[in-house]
Scaffold this active site. Sequence first.
Site, PDB file in Angstrom:
ATOM      1  N   GLU A 137     -32.850  -7.387  -1.100  1.00  0.00           N
ATOM      2  CA  GLU A 137     -31.838  -7.468  -0.205  1.00  0.00           C
ATOM      3  C   GLU A 137     -30.834  -6.467  -0.989  1.00  0.00           C
ATOM      4  O   GLU A 137     -30.101  -6.877  -1.845  1.00  0.00           O
ATOM      5  CB  GLU A 137     -31.196  -8.694  -0.021  1.00  0.00           C
ATOM      6  N   CYS A 162     -21.950  -6.368   0.829  1.00  0.00           N
ATOM      7  CA  CYS A 162     -22.928  -5.387   1.012  1.00  0.00           C
ATOM      8  C   CYS A 162     -22.862  -4.779   2.302  1.00  0.00           C
ATOM      9  O   CYS A 162     -23.590  -3.720   2.480  1.00  0.00           O
ATOM     10  CB  CYS A 162     -24.258  -6.082   0.628  1.00  0.00           C
TER      11      CYS A 162
END
Length: 499
Positions: free
Chosen positions: A210, A244
């Site tokens: 991720e 993110c």
Amino acid sequence: MSREQLVVERARRAFQTGMSKPLKFRVHQLKNLHRFITERRKDIADAVKKDLNKTEHSTELFETLGLEGEIDVAVERLAEWAAPRPVEKSLLTILDEVYIQPEPLGVVLIIGAWNYPWAVTLQPLVAAIAAGNAAVVKPSEVSSHSAKVMEELLPLYLDKELYPVVCGGVSETQELLRQRFDHIFYTGNSTVGKLVMEAAARHLTPVTLELGGKSPCYIDKDVDLRVACRRITWGKFVNCGQTCIAPDYILCEPSIQNRVVEEIRKCITEFYTDDPKTFEDYGRIINQRHFQRVMSLLEGSTVAIGGDSDQSQCYIAPTVLKDVTGGSKVMQEEIFGPLLPIVTVSGVDEAIQFINEREKPLALYVFSPDNKVKTIETSSGALVANDCLVHFTVSALPFGGVGNSGMGRYHSQHGFDQLSHLRACLIKKLNLEDANAMRYPPHTAKKLGWARFFLLKQVNLRRLRRMALLALFSAMAAFIVQIDRLEYRSDRWTRVQVR
């Protein structure tokens, strides 16, 4: 034997006892994790306040609330996820049991990130527990206060052998990566992601990465700029830009650039007052190293809003940069801070070209009043129209990247499947051997035509059942319409034709 090696060995031995596999045990551990979050909410909030200057309200909203929801869904639907999944059969296997059986992978390594130290570390743990795995949890050493609380308190609620917490820095992480795991789940940047993948390759260990990247945000000139900029401002500057999936930069036409700047200026004042530095719900950069990295990205760009900073507090004001080009320093890496560059393009076609010339992002945001979003032919981990970040809150959606922004996915059943082995199963009886003769030599060549039919013809049993029921109901209807009506007359039955 190193401390990390001992921890992994203990977790593997515990897994091999089979104690993590029964659904009752998994549910019990998940409920204990939920209890940890609710009972230790104050400890978690205090740690995050020290790490990132988040308020208790922000910590609950962005860290623990989603975790509680993820656990609730897993507990409610675990039996369904773990059950055998029937698949279509061929005529050759129509009498057999053919299904997919989810099974635990084994021992999973979870390496968390510092920007949301609880959400992105414990959500993969939820998936690992639900799937019946053991899991070694490695919180980020950068968010040191959260890591310490996790190390001290989580073992009071979860099985210590199956779900140990290992704290430490680079050397401890490297030692963990030398061990053999059955899956590695890493959240962080692409540079470290490549190192994780390289270490995993030595043991042929599958990975979920991720990562992140530069998530573009295209603003159509005909959109309601007040609404669009309000949502972009929130999505960009929450957690001081250290998200993110935050919009990394804006793409818009030159004719609306100044209006975008002014609308964002209004929103910054509304959300964080005229002095964000003193506003309690505006965060800080995690440490001095990242502060200096973010500040260096300002070089060569024109500041339209903000630009103020205080190194002693790791404070950087919400900042907007205008007239930025693709070659600017701020466009060469993921910003991960409160800087928002605006790059002007001639329209949607140039925006698409600009995006496609770069690495695939974790998210793509499009603000448009019509179906123009459907014409955005790009690749990204997620596509969100007219909002930012909110797709992360939908547990039914897979969360993950593509290309340089990551691989694999999680949330709800997507996480369960990611950390499970989906085992193919076919159970055949020993009778009806004559039906199998076509596959044995020397009959194979003679019966190739029949074999092709039986092997390639797929049978959808549910569809066949629906068709059979439909045929039955149709026959019954026809029978009722055409049947002779019987009437009782003078002590006997008389047929009267229905017309």
